[in-house]
Enzyme design. Sequence first.
Site, PDB file in Angstrom:
ATOM      1  N   THR A  14     -17.161  11.225 -14.087  1.00  0.00           N
ATOM      2  CA  THR A  14     -17.295  10.478 -13.033  1.00  0.00           C
ATOM      3  C   THR A  14     -17.107   9.096 -12.984  1.00  0.00           C
ATOM      4  OG1 THR A  14     -19.477  10.071 -13.491  1.00  0.00           O
ATOM      5  CG2 THR A  14     -19.345  12.373 -12.358  1.00  0.00           C
ATOM      6  N   ASP A  15     -16.898   8.557 -11.829  1.00  0.00           N
ATOM      7  CA  ASP A  15     -17.138   6.954 -11.673  1.00  0.00           C
ATOM      8  C   ASP A  15     -18.140   6.622 -11.670  1.00  0.00           C
ATOM      9  OD1 ASP A  15     -17.659   7.456  -8.916  1.00  0.00           O
ATOM     10  OD2 ASP A  15     -15.719   7.113  -8.137  1.00  0.00           O
ATOM     11  N   MET A  16     -18.322   5.113 -11.226  1.00  0.00           N
ATOM     12  CA  MET A  16     -19.506   4.386 -11.369  1.00  0.00           C
ATOM     13  C   MET A  16     -20.480   4.932 -10.240  1.00  0.00           C
ATOM     14  SD  MET A  16     -18.069   0.519 -12.076  1.00  0.00           S
ATOM     15  CE  MET A  16     -19.923   0.095 -11.777  1.00  0.00           C
TER      16      MET A  16
END
Length: 133
Positions: A14-16
């Site tokens: 995932t991203d942030m």
Amino acid sequence: MSHRFPVRVFYEDTDMAGVVYYANYLKFIERGRSEMVREQGLDQGKLGAEQGVYYAVRRVEADYLRPARYDDQLEVETIVTEITGARVYMDQNLWRGEELIFKATVMIVCVDKTGMPMALPAENRQQFARGLA
């Protein structure tokens, strides 16, 4: 006939914001294809080492429909839709329960060790055909 393979979304996917990074969808469907091929009896490592036969992705057409998020339990569906002399076409869908969140059409080509196109060996064609829709 379709092949199904479960995938859990890990934090590293995932991203942030906790949403799956777009390129990781391609990793998920690669795992699904690899498991389908293995279950069809194709040992890709052995094919390369013993026969000089390799399979490579030539083209992917992808549609991102809904975001996947951290800790989602997903399922990759792989369907062989067409086999030609040197190509295998597959539809791949990524499901979160009953919800379709990603879909792709993938063209796989058969190449030799130098990367030059070659015809699918007859035995491999039969193995891929087991997954035809």
